[in-house]
Design a protein around this motif. Structure first.
Motif, PDB file in Angstrom:
ATOM      1  N   PRO A 200       5.915 -14.161   0.913  1.00  0.00           N
ATOM      2  CA  PRO A 200       5.550 -12.965   0.153  1.00  0.00           C
ATOM      3  C   PRO A 200       6.138 -13.005  -1.258  1.00  0.00           C
ATOM      4  CG  PRO A 200       7.429 -12.480   1.523  1.00  0.00           C
ATOM      5  CD  PRO A 200       7.044 -13.919   1.829  1.00  0.00           C
TER       6      PRO A 200
ATOM      7  N   GLU B 187      -1.138  -1.277  10.238  1.00  0.00           N
ATOM      8  CA  GLU B 187      -2.343  -1.753   9.557  1.00  0.00           C
ATOM      9  C   GLU B 187      -3.460  -0.721   9.619  1.00  0.00           C
ATOM     10  OE1 GLU B 187      -3.694  -5.585  10.941  1.00  0.00           O
ATOM     11  OE2 GLU B 187      -3.295  -6.344   8.924  1.00  0.00           O
TER      12      GLU B 187
ATOM     13  N   GLU C  95      -5.161  -1.755   3.442  1.00  0.00           N
ATOM     14  CA  GLU C  95      -4.739  -2.775   2.494  1.00  0.00           C
ATOM     15  C   GLU C  95      -3.260  -2.632   2.115  1.00  0.00           C
ATOM     16  OE1 GLU C  95      -5.094  -5.806  -0.625  1.00  0.00           O
ATOM     17  OE2 GLU C  95      -6.041  -5.393   1.315  1.00  0.00           O
TER      18      GLU C  95
ATOM     19  N   TYR D 174       2.731  -9.194   0.889  1.00  0.00           N
ATOM     20  CA  TYR D 174       2.184 -10.344   1.607  1.00  0.00           C
ATOM     21  C   TYR D 174       0.737 -10.577   1.197  1.00  0.00           C
ATOM     22  CZ  TYR D 174       6.332 -10.276   4.513  1.00  0.00           C
ATOM     23  OH  TYR D 174       7.627 -10.333   4.947  1.00  0.00           O
TER      24      TYR D 174
ATOM     25  N   PRO E 127      -3.371 -11.293   1.366  1.00  0.00           N
ATOM     26  CA  PRO E 127      -4.412 -10.674   2.201  1.00  0.00           C
ATOM     27  C   PRO E 127      -4.656 -11.477   3.483  1.00  0.00           C
ATOM     28  CG  PRO E 127      -5.117 -10.804  -0.086  1.00  0.00           C
ATOM     29  CD  PRO E 127      -3.869 -11.632   0.025  1.00  0.00           C
TER      30      PRO E 127
ATOM     31  N   ARG F 129       0.095  -4.457   3.454  1.00  0.00           N
ATOM     32  CA  ARG F 129       0.625  -5.740   2.956  1.00  0.00           C
ATOM     33  C   ARG F 129       1.949  -5.563   2.208  1.00  0.00           C
ATOM     34  NH1 ARG F 129      -1.719  -8.635  -0.753  1.00  0.00           N
ATOM     35  NH2 ARG F 129      -3.279  -7.227  -1.614  1.00  0.00           N
TER      36      ARG F 129
END
Length: 437
Positions: free
Chosen positions: A244, A291, A296, A263, A265, A299
């Motif tokens: 990351p 999640e 999105e 992190y 995708p 991440r």
């Protein structure tokens, strides 16, 4: 140092990233901090899991003040100065418990859970019934709750907690959200660990605000397996995807900060606990729930940060540190550890073992940090040392209004990788409140 001369000294120069060593050792500055910072800002004092029932109380701190956090008979929260209005004795000498009243052990003045003075020995014969009990209740601070965290403030002119937190509020909301985004909340485990350090209180607060640069300090610890996963290294992860990118977010107007890792995708969940089915199942479920909730934005995995002036949080270990001032050269550290209240017993036990090995007075990583702060403080006390400022200019001039993703900034400025942006924001706010900027 005379306070009248403060503005003539370059104590904090955020435009050049310089911070004077005087602010860590000067007793006059320290006294001013208690008045201008700790008497005016919102301070973390506890968590709802410590005071669930009517009559529950814990003794906490606000600066150098001992305070009493209590839930009254009607279920309302209060924070009182833990000092009798008669001759100053602490009305509560226990760390925690449950009570219907608090009786001063010196002369017997007695207060109820709402802080009201209800009984005074010799009221008729000594005071001739002329003492107005309603005027001599315990001194009370403002109190506010956010996602189970409890805060208090002495100053009526300070904005409410949520306005005071501003855009940094999201870090507190995320910290106090259980990992699997399920029902229930976090609860305190293992009590509150307390110890003292021979250094100024600001060392720990600014380190946790965003010092990703000191990993060399932990080289020996990185060779061990601190996590029950049995894998070498300090950290446990719900997911272990591609490398990351570190994110540092500073809120210059308030001094608050957050930090985390972005992190790439489509990264996949890789369990660190495949050999422990109950842990593996829980963290996979937590990963999926996060999640689903954030999409999105999942991440961006928070690592921690500091809420100005003295509350630091560590997301991966669900731990909070309070850096209480105890003199210009002494800090009293309080560390809280939390677990999801409805998590399986194996998960709670895993987290308890991990965080205590990592942080606190017996934590290997925190022992490294404490040595750094102790010796940095000691090396900054001398006459010659105090003539030379600290250098905190890493990344200066390269701050971004938004990171590689527009939602990362969260209202602050962003720097990727290692940076001292967050520390500069912290000391800018310190200088503003102290009236030297």
């Amino acid at each position: 140092m005379d306070l009248a001369d403060l503005k003539t000294r370059a104590l904090v120069d955020p435009e050049r990233g310089l911070v004077s060593r005087e602010i860590f050792v000067d007793p006059t500055l320290y006294a001013a901090e208690l008045e201008r910072i700790f008497a005016t800002q919102w301070l973390f004092v506890g968590h709802v899991s410590q005071v669930r029932r009517a009559g529950d109380f814990v003794v906490s701190r606000m600066g150098e003040e001992s305070v009493l956090l209590v839930r009254d008979v009607d279920g309302e929260l209060h924070v009182f100065l833990n000092s009798c209005r008669h001759r100053g004795m602490q009305v509560c000498r226990y760390d925690q418990g449950n009570a219907s009243e608090f009786a001063c052990p010196y002369h017997g003045w007695t207060y109820d859970t709402k802080g009201r003075l209800g009984a005074v020995p010799a009221l008729r014969e000594g005071y001739f019934s002329e003492l107005e009990l309603a005027e001599w209740g315990l001194v009370e601070a403002r109190v506010a709750e956010l996602k189970g965290s409890i805060w208090a403030c002495w100053d009526a002119a300070t904005p409410g907690l949520e306005d005071w937190l501003g855009d940094a509020r999201i870090w507190i909301e995320e910290f106090f959200t259980v990992p699997d985004v399920g029902v229930g909340e976090l609860e305190l485990i293992a009590g509150v660990q307390k110890w003292t350090l021979p250094c100024n209180w600001k060392f720990g607060a600014e380190n946790f605000s965003g010092d990703n640069y000191h990993n060399v300090s932990h080289a020996s610890v990185d060779q061990l397996a601190l996590s029950p996963s049995g894998k070498a290294g300090r950290h446990q992860y719900d997911a272990i995807p591609q490398k990351p990118v570190l994110q540092n977010i500073a809120y210059a107007a308030t001094g608050h900060s957050g930090r985390g890792a972005l992190y790439p995708p489509g990264f996949d969940f890789l369990s660190a606990y495949a050999a422990i089915p109950e842990l593996h199942a829980y963290y996979r479920r937590a990963y999926a729930a996060r999640e689903q909730q954030l999409g999105e934005r999942a991440r961006m995995v928070p690592h921690g940060g500091t809420i100005f002036p003295n509350m630091s949080f560590s997301n991966g270990r669900t731990s909070i540190a309070l850096w209480h001032p105890a003199g210009p050269e002494t800090c009293e550290v309080w560390r809280f550890y939390f677990v999801p209240e409805h998590a399986p017993a194996a998960v709670k036990d895993h987290l308890r073992r991990y965080v205590i090995r990592y942080q606190g007075p017996s934590g290997l990583t925190e022992e490294d940090d404490m040595e750094n702060w102790n010796l940095a403080h000691r090396a900054s006390r001398g006459t010659i040392a105090r003539r030379h400022p600290y250098h905190m200019a890493m990344g200066l001039g390269h701050e971004m209004a938004a990171g590689s993703e527009p939602w990362i900034a969260r209202g602050g400025t962003v720097m990727e990788g290692v940076s001292e942006q967050n520390q500069r924001g912290y000391y800018r706010r310190w200088a503003q409140l102290m009236g030297v900027l």
